[in-house]
Enzyme design. Structure first.
Site, PDB file in Angstrom:
ATOM      1  N   CYS A 139      -9.336  38.354  19.727  1.00 12.95           N
ATOM      2  CA  CYS A 139     -10.480  37.510  18.144  1.00 12.95           C
ATOM      3  C   CYS A 139     -11.464  38.221  17.879  1.00 12.95           C
ATOM      4  O   CYS A 139     -12.377  38.143  17.997  1.00 12.95           O
ATOM      5  CB  CYS A 139     -10.323  35.952  18.642  1.00 12.95           C
ATOM      6  SG  CYS A 139     -11.516  35.421  17.503  1.00 12.95           S
ATOM      7  N   CYS A 142     -14.620  36.603  16.368  1.00 13.49           N
ATOM      8  CA  CYS A 142     -15.054  35.257  17.940  1.00 13.49           C
ATOM      9  C   CYS A 142     -16.284  35.849  18.339  1.00 13.49           C
ATOM     10  O   CYS A 142     -17.039  35.930  18.414  1.00 13.49           O
ATOM     11  CB  CYS A 142     -14.612  34.581  19.070  1.00 13.49           C
ATOM     12  SG  CYS A 142     -12.831  34.277  18.148  1.00 13.49           S
ATOM     13  N   ASP A 143     -15.383  37.585  18.340  1.00 12.49           N
ATOM     14  CA  ASP A 143     -16.544  38.570  19.373  1.00 12.49           C
ATOM     15  C   ASP A 143     -16.451  39.320  18.637  1.00 12.49           C
ATOM     16  O   ASP A 143     -17.773  40.584  19.830  1.00 12.49           O
ATOM     17  CB  ASP A 143     -15.409  38.965  21.060  1.00 12.49           C
ATOM     18  CG  ASP A 143     -14.811  37.181  21.144  1.00 12.49           C
ATOM     19  OD1 ASP A 143     -15.984  36.542  21.710  1.00 12.49           O
ATOM     20  OD2 ASP A 143     -13.690  37.423  22.016  1.00 12.49           O
TER      21      ASP A 143
END
Ligand code: NAP
Length: 315
Positions: A139, A142-143
């Site tokens: 992701c 997300c990261d």
């Protein structure tokens, strides 16, 4: 019996304990419906695979993904939700009450919320799973932030890979797309956008053979192989992003719920499916946003619809 439940008949069963399932549990529990949540084969869902979550509203300092889902679960339990581990092997949605077989045990419910998610597809390399959250991610949203000024790789040749690579150029010193073929599955517009981005490099006809370094507990490099020339080499990298698709967890519902060609639930408006009394929430239906907050919102929506239906029926 694989687990203990207070009874076999339930007003609401929620399949999945990620953001969508937990939020549906909070809402239905607060409405006094005593939902039963079946944890699924990845308890906590995708968030349990990430590290720090910085974009879930309400946490100005960020929060660890596993902690966030655990908090949600505790919140639902506080209002009377019951959780069991295990996954649904079989479902009979032909009439109400719906019947689900979980770890060999049949359970029944008047309303069903399917929040079983979609699992990221992985390459299946031995070291890949060990380095999730430590350089291996599925992701970018997300990261990506954690790879500011770092070397990043994105694996895949579809729209997700193009979108994630473009997004990651905001952070990375360089972003390399690794794709196993020369042709792309990505749409023309997404591909052209990525091709026009000067920070994106390309390695085509290339497969990943291994990821290092488990001993250090962090990604330092990968072993790559060119499928045409047979050449194999080691390449340094800090962030390794998989974008090779997601597999929705809808196996028990094939032939019952309307699913698209890839197995995602087809929405019949709001949280409704083609079967009255069965609702969807989160990534099991959402191919577009796939965020913790959108899954939570979808869980809320499914819970409200289930609640209203049961109330109208006098349950
Ligand atoms: P996808 O279209 O299925 O593409 C997956 C890619 O991963 C393909 O290039 C495939 O290679 C590669 N792949 C699969 N398994 C692999 C393996 N084991 N090793 C190496 N490579 C592998 O998946 P997606 O990109 O996640 O897109 C899913 C759907 O969401 C699509 O309909 C897409 O259009 C949509 N989407 C849209 C947007 C947007 O419009 N903004 C953004 C993201 C996704 P091959 O091509 O060789 O099979």
């Amino acid at each position: 019996m694989g687990f203990e439940v207070s009874e076999s008949m339930h007003s609401v069963i929620i399949i999945g304990s990620g953001c969508a399932g937990n939020t549906a549990a909070i809402y239905t529990a607060r409405a006094g419906l005593k939902p039963l949540v079946i944890g699924g084969h990845e308890p906590g869902g995708q968030l349990s695979l990430t590290t720090e979550v910085e974009n879930f509203p309400g946490f100005p300092e960020g929060i660890m993904g596993p902690q966030l889902v655990e908090n949600m679960k505790q919140q639902a339990v506080r209002f009377g939700a019951e959780y069991v581990s295990g996954k649904v092997d079989e479902a009979d949605l032909s009439k109400r009450p719906f019947r689900l077989r979980v770890e060999g045990e049949w359970l029944e419910c008047r309303a069903l919320i399917v929040a079983s998610g979609a699992s990221a597809r992985w390459l299946g390399l031995p070291n890949e799973q060990k380095l999730i959250g430590h350089g291996v991610s599925s992701c970018a949203t997300c990261d990506g932030f954690f790879y500011r000024g770092k070397k990043i790789m994105v694996i895949g040749g579809g729209d997700s890979a193009m979108e994630e690579a473009n997004f990651l150029t905001r952070f990375g010193e360089e972003v390399t797309i690794i794709h196993r073929r020369e042709e792309f599955r990505a749409s023309k517009i997404m591909l052209e956008r990525a091709q026009a981005n000067p920070k994106i490099k390309w390695m085509l006809n290339t497969i990943v053979e291994d990821i290092f370094d488990v001993e250090q507990g962090v990604v330092t490099g990968v072993q790559l192989k060119n499928k045409k020339t047979g050449e194999s080499w080691r390449q340094d990298v800090d962030g390794f992003f998989l974008a090779i698709g997601h597999v929705p967890n809808t196996q028990p519902f094939v032939g019952q719920l309307d699913l698209d060609a890839e197995g995602f639930i087809v929405s019949h408006g709001g949280a409704r499916t083609n079967i009255s009394g069965v609702f969807h929430a989160g990534d099991v239906e959402d191919r577009v946003y796939r965020q913790a907050i959108t899954a939570a919102g979808a869980g809320c929506r499914a819970a409200i619809e289930a609640e209203r239906m049961l109330e109208a029926e006098g349950h």
